[in-house]
Design a protein around this motif. Structure first.
Motif, PDB file in Angstrom:
ATOM      1  N   LYS A   1      44.746  33.766  42.735  1.00 49.63           N
ATOM      2  CA  LYS A   1      44.407  32.328  42.511  1.00 49.63           C
ATOM      3  C   LYS A   1      43.998  31.587  43.829  1.00 49.63           C
ATOM      4  O   LYS A   1      43.252  30.851  44.151  1.00 49.63           O
TER       5      LYS A   1
ATOM      6  N   ARG B   1      38.588  34.106  39.926  1.00 53.58           N
ATOM      7  CA  ARG B   1      38.834  33.340  38.786  1.00 53.58           C
ATOM      8  C   ARG B   1      39.042  34.008  37.674  1.00 53.58           C
ATOM      9  O   ARG B   1      39.382  33.768  36.613  1.00 53.58           O
TER      10      ARG B   1
ATOM     11  N   GLU C   1      48.596  31.771  35.654  1.00 56.26           N
ATOM     12  CA  GLU C   1      47.832  31.195  36.760  1.00 56.26           C
ATOM     13  C   GLU C   1      46.408  30.607  36.412  1.00 56.26           C
ATOM     14  O   GLU C   1      45.592  30.376  37.272  1.00 56.26           O
TER      15      GLU C   1
ATOM     16  N   LEU D   1      43.926  32.241  35.004  1.00 59.89           N
ATOM     17  CA  LEU D   1      42.832  33.387  35.070  1.00 59.89           C
ATOM     18  C   LEU D   1      42.350  33.955  33.966  1.00 59.89           C
ATOM     19  O   LEU D   1      43.340  34.182  33.005  1.00 59.89           O
TER      20      LEU D   1
END
Ligand code: FHN
Length: 393
Positions: A70, A75, A119, A121
């Protein structure tokens, strides 16, 4: 037959994401020589299997990877759930050769999924079709009963991965040796995957083209607008190699990102964590610097691209979003800069987030003047060109 409208819907986030973290982690990480060490050094299976009981990764290391990804501006993540060695980092009812039942004593894939999601993602699963541990992994090519058993095993594990971990965003197959897509029954396998994970995107390494192409180590944009993602090692190996010093610098990664963006593709950059899960220091340093650059110039990378046939010039290259053209300067020739290949009339030129620049334009050739004689690091310079038709701010 897959309809392209649905494929474009499923690929939208991927094309905008641009940048992901690849993670190669397995029993081979303990030997620190190469992820193909079992094959290259002809280690007998019964010898190699001992590694399954000596592997004790630190808890929650996947969260460290996700935080670093991150911070780097990545991504999504793609982690090896099973590499060619055949050891499963996930729980499986089809084999005891897993992280749950051996050394680690826990589901490393479940930890990775939880960390990535925490996070924000996207989650990708790498899964090797080639399997050096399964007794039918090679003889399946010439023995129908062995092929049946092996294909059922592989389809069964892919089904476990697509059933037991919630939403999966990417299925990243690797190395379909020794069978053809027909012998793998790959159409049936991928139809099963899509029935379990309707939004998933699948790469082309089951032998079927599916959703995106996967050039490796060389930036090779796909033709006709097909989605593509180049995967790259950070140093000279996919797996952990403590002695390897040939790590890419931040500028090398930024330069690759700019070329990938110009071609409208993605960069999947690999880390090979140590056996305990620690990320090699050179990766951490470079990824933090890349993240800093992307926080300043990410708009010229994430959803900007310019897949025209641009020779990647020594001076630099373009990406484009609507009628804003971004020029990434590779080499800084002094206080003037000539840029060729422009297809539009330029209305305004400025340093991205900075001052306007005086310019003249002759057809496709733009000359910028009064540039700072001692510019910042050339890669740190993105020039933003407003071309004809952009509503002026
Ligand atoms: O043999 C593998 C290799 O170990 C690594 O996993 C790469 C990553 O794309 N895939 C295969 C080589 O193409």
């Amino acid at each position: 037959m897959e309809n392209t409208g649905d494929r474009e819907r499923r690929l939208k986030w991927f094309k905008e994401a641009r940048f992901g973290m690849f993670i190669h982690w397995g029993l081979y990480s303990q030997l620190g020589r190469h992820e193909w060490v079992m094959n290259r050094e002809r280690i007998p299976i019964e010898e190699y299997e001992k590694l399954a009981d000596t592997w004790h990764p630190r808890p929650n290391v996947a969260r460290e990877w996700a935080r670093l990804a991150k911070e780097a501006g990545m991504r999504y993540m793609v982690m090896t759930t099973k590499h060619h060695e055949g050891f499963c980092l996930f729980d499986s009812k089809l084999t005891d050769y897993t992280a749950v039942k051996r050394g680690p004593g826990r589901d490393l894939v479940a930890e990775y999924v939880e960390a990535a999601r925490a996070e924000g993602l996207r989650v990708g699963f790498y899964y090797s079709l080639m399997d050096w541990h399964h007794p039918d992994g090679a003889r399946c090519k010439f023995n129908e009963a062995a092929r049946r058993r092996f294909v059922d095993y592989i389809h069964g594990q892919v089904k476990e991965l697509c059933t037991n971990y919630g939403k999966v965003d990417i299925l990243w197959y690797d190395v379909n040796w020794p069978l053809t897509p027909e012998e793998w029954e790959a159409e049936k396998m991928n139809a099963m995957v899509r029935s379990l994970q309707p939004d998933i995107i699948i790469n082309d390494r089951s032998g079927l083209p599916e959703d995106f192409g996967t050039p490796e180590q060389h930036i090779t944009p796909a033709k006709e607008g097909r989605a593509w993602e180049v995967c790259m090692t950070f140093n000279d190996s996919w797996g952990y190699t403590p002695i390897d010093t040939n790590y890419k610098s931040a500028w090398t990664v930024i330069s690759m990102l700019r070329q990938v963006a110009a071609g409208g593709g993605n960069l999947l950059l690999n880390i090979g964590p140590a056996p305990d899960g620690s990320v090699p220091e050179p990766c951490i340093r470079a990824l933090r610097e890349v993240g800093e650059w992307l926080r300043k110039y990410g708009a010229s990378i994430y959803d900007a691209s310019d897949p025209m046939e641009q020779e990647w010039m020594i001076t630099g290259g373009f990406t484009r979003k609507g009628n804003i053209v971004y020029f990434h300067c590779n080499r800084w020739p002094g206080n003037q800069l000539a840029i060729g290949g422009l297809r539009n009339k330029v209305l305004r030129a400025r340093f991205m987030g900075g001052d306007d620049i005086r310019f003249t334009q002759e057809k496709d050739r733009l000359v910028l003047y009064d540039l700072p004689t001692l510019p910042p690091e050339p890669l740190d310079t993105v020039i933003e060109l407003e071309v004809e038709g952009t509503p002026r701010q």
